[in-house]
Design a protein around this motif. Structure first.
Motif, PDB file in Angstrom:
ATOM      1  N   GLU A 194      -0.791  18.674 -33.993  1.00  0.00           N
ATOM      2  CA  GLU A 194      -0.895  19.547 -35.165  1.00  0.00           C
ATOM      3  C   GLU A 194       0.445  20.128 -35.591  1.00  0.00           C
ATOM      4  O   GLU A 194       0.543  20.747 -36.653  1.00  0.00           O
ATOM      5  CB  GLU A 194      -1.871  20.706 -34.879  1.00  0.00           C
ATOM      6  CG  GLU A 194      -3.297  20.294 -34.584  1.00  0.00           C
ATOM      7  CD  GLU A 194      -4.018  19.771 -35.814  1.00  0.00           C
ATOM      8  OE1 GLU A 194      -3.483  19.917 -36.932  1.00  0.00           O
ATOM      9  OE2 GLU A 194      -5.108  19.208 -35.659  1.00  0.00           O
ATOM     10  N   LEU A 195       1.478  19.948 -34.783  1.00  0.00           N
ATOM     11  CA  LEU A 195       2.766  20.569 -35.072  1.00  0.00           C
ATOM     12  C   LEU A 195       3.407  19.992 -36.331  1.00  0.00           C
ATOM     13  O   LEU A 195       3.178  18.843 -36.693  1.00  0.00           O
ATOM     14  CB  LEU A 195       3.710  20.405 -33.884  1.00  0.00           C
ATOM     15  CG  LEU A 195       3.243  21.033 -32.561  1.00  0.00           C
ATOM     16  CD1 LEU A 195       4.304  20.835 -31.487  1.00  0.00           C
ATOM     17  CD2 LEU A 195       2.919  22.507 -32.735  1.00  0.00           C
ATOM     18  N   SER A 196       4.195  20.832 -36.976  1.00  0.00           N
ATOM     19  CA  SER A 196       4.891  20.437 -38.194  1.00  0.00           C
ATOM     20  C   SER A 196       6.301  21.017 -38.145  1.00  0.00           C
ATOM     21  O   SER A 196       6.620  21.832 -37.269  1.00  0.00           O
ATOM     22  CB  SER A 196       4.141  20.975 -39.420  1.00  0.00           C
ATOM     23  OG  SER A 196       4.313  22.375 -39.529  1.00  0.00           O
ATOM     24  N   PRO A 197       7.182  20.625 -39.076  1.00  0.00           N
ATOM     25  CA  PRO A 197       8.547  21.167 -39.070  1.00  0.00           C
ATOM     26  C   PRO A 197       8.602  22.689 -39.194  1.00  0.00           C
ATOM     27  O   PRO A 197       9.609  23.301 -38.828  1.00  0.00           O
ATOM     28  CB  PRO A 197       9.190  20.491 -40.285  1.00  0.00           C
ATOM     29  CG  PRO A 197       8.434  19.216 -40.445  1.00  0.00           C
ATOM     30  CD  PRO A 197       7.026  19.536 -40.056  1.00  0.00           C
ATOM     31  N   LYS A 198       7.538  23.306 -39.715  1.00  0.00           N
ATOM     32  CA  LYS A 198       7.538  24.759 -39.879  1.00  0.00           C
ATOM     33  C   LYS A 198       7.060  25.490 -38.629  1.00  0.00           C
ATOM     34  O   LYS A 198       6.983  26.714 -38.630  1.00  0.00           O
ATOM     35  CB  LYS A 198       6.655  25.151 -41.064  1.00  0.00           C
ATOM     36  CG  LYS A 198       7.327  24.977 -42.414  1.00  0.00           C
ATOM     37  CD  LYS A 198       6.576  25.736 -43.487  1.00  0.00           C
ATOM     38  CE  LYS A 198       7.413  25.838 -44.747  1.00  0.00           C
ATOM     39  NZ  LYS A 198       6.775  26.714 -45.761  1.00  0.00           N
ATOM     40  N   VAL A 199       6.739  24.747 -37.576  1.00  0.00           N
ATOM     41  CA  VAL A 199       6.285  25.357 -36.319  1.00  0.00           C
ATOM     42  C   VAL A 199       7.373  25.183 -35.260  1.00  0.00           C
ATOM     43  O   VAL A 199       7.811  24.062 -35.007  1.00  0.00           O
ATOM     44  CB  VAL A 199       4.965  24.730 -35.832  1.00  0.00           C
ATOM     45  CG1 VAL A 199       4.556  25.351 -34.498  1.00  0.00           C
ATOM     46  CG2 VAL A 199       3.875  24.911 -36.869  1.00  0.00           C
TER      47      VAL A 199
END
Length: 388
Positions: free
Chosen positions: A247-252
């Protein structure tokens, strides 16, 4: 009064930590030792002596924390991966060693913070008053197994940390002592960020057993299009890989091994703490840490969260999906959509109203949840037990 304190066996007792129970043990030892009438405090735990306080002596039953001990040995590491109950077997064995250590320590009353069912079942044989803080819920094996087997001696008392625990204990026929809520040390009044601060914060351990909602926090942050910083201690690598990593993204941003100073800065500068917990949290020390910094909290209405967070004043309590929850909350939507709505409510506050929420959060901790109050409550209870 001579007080002995047993810590949990998974992590070292220290002030500079992101964990709850080991910080609780450190703070309780520190502030009990300052009370007139306490001649000394003995702490039994794992790892090195990080306490270094006058009148406090540390006794180690293992050179490192038990999880680190398992990771360092190939055979233990393999068995731990293959057997879901393996860690509890190690914890129980350490409990026997801790019990043997207590037999050689002079004390008048024992403050027990262990969540080992094997260790807790032995304490009836000490012959001295034992106060066990319920850091888990009453249906936890550390409580329910000794209870059902009749192994809690007359010398043992269970102290809940929330009213939520008392309600559960009554349904299970478990008698408890007075509620002693957790506490934190209060620093100077915090500086204030803005409601449009660049990030939300999540702090905790990653565990399938005690799921503190990191996955749900990531999903909610993505839907609200905000940055999320997570200070994460990953106790369950498989759960992290299966449930969260995808679920991770560049904003995390996932961070670990954060110093206490850095953790406090991240609390202070966050717009809010995002905590959509997935289990019945017995208390939630992280709520206090955030509110102490004047940081509002958004959390699911599970466990003691509605007791600690004042909905609409120090943050927002959101009803989780599929869970029967009493009470009416400011945010009417439930589940992750409700969390997203709470995020939008905070970010839309005027600077004055947001500053008021931060001030209220800090004041709630200062008025109700100081570690000095917590230590005094325990001391008064110890004194009452020793008179009988």
């Amino acid at each position: 009064m001579r007080i002995a304190i047993t810590a949990n066996f998974d992590k070292e007792v220290r002030a500079n930590t992101t964990g709850g129970s080991e910080l609780f043990t450190y703070l309780l030892a520190k502030h009990l030792s300052r009370i007139r009438g306490v001649s000394g405090v003995r702490v039994v735990g794992v790892g090195k002596d990080h306490i270094r306080l006058p009148k406090v002596r540390f006794h180690s039953v293992l050179p490192v924390g038990s999880r680190q001990f398992i990771r360092q040995d190939r055979t233990l590491r393999t068995l731990n991966a293959a057997r879901a109950d393996f860690f509890s077997q190690v914890e129980g064995s350490l409990g026997i060693r801790a019990y043997q250590t207590l037999k050689d320590i002079p004390f008048d009353i024992l403050q027990n913070n262990s969540t080992s069912y094997a260790f807790n079942a032995l304490l009836g044989g000490l012959g001295k008053p034992v106060v066990t803080t319920m850091h888990t819920n009453p249906e936890s094996p550390s409580v329910i197994i000794p209870k059902k087997l009749g192994l809690f001696g007359k010398n043992q008392r269970l102290v809940p940390i929330s009213r939520h625990q008392i309600r559960k204990a009554k349904r299970l026929g478990i008698v408890t002592g007075p509620v002693v809520p957790n506490g934190v040390e209060i620093s100077a009044r915090p500086g204030f960020s803005t409601p449009s601060s660049s990030y939300a914060l999540w702090v905790g351990r990653v565990s399938r057993k005690h799921d503190k909602g990191l996955r749900e926090a990531v999903i909610a942050a993505k839907r609200a299009r905000i940055r999320l910083i997570a200070i994460a201690t990953i106790d369950d690598e498989a759960f992290y890989e299966e449930s969260i990593k995808r679920e991770l993204s560049p904003k995390v941003t996932i961070r670990s091994n954060v110093s206490l100073q850095e953790k406090n800065r991240l609390y202070r500068d966050a717009a809010f703490l995002l905590y959509p917990i997935q289990w019945e949290e017995p208390f939630g020390l992280v709520f206090l840490e955030a509110m102490r910094a004047g940081t509002p909290v958004i959390a699911f209405a599970r466990g003691a969260a509605p007791e600690v967070i004042k909905d609409g004043a120090t943050g927002f309590v959101v009803k989780p999906d599929g869970v029967a929850t009493k009470g009416r909350f400011t945010v009417r939507r439930s589940g992750i959509p409700g969390v997203v709505e709470a995020i939008k409510r905070i970010r839309s506050l005027s600077p004055d109203k947001y500053r008021g929420m931060r001030t209220a959060a800090h004041a709630r901790v200062e008025n109700h949840y100081t570690v000095e109050r917590m230590a005094r409550d325990y001391f008064d209870y110890y004194r009452k037990l020793l008179k009988h």
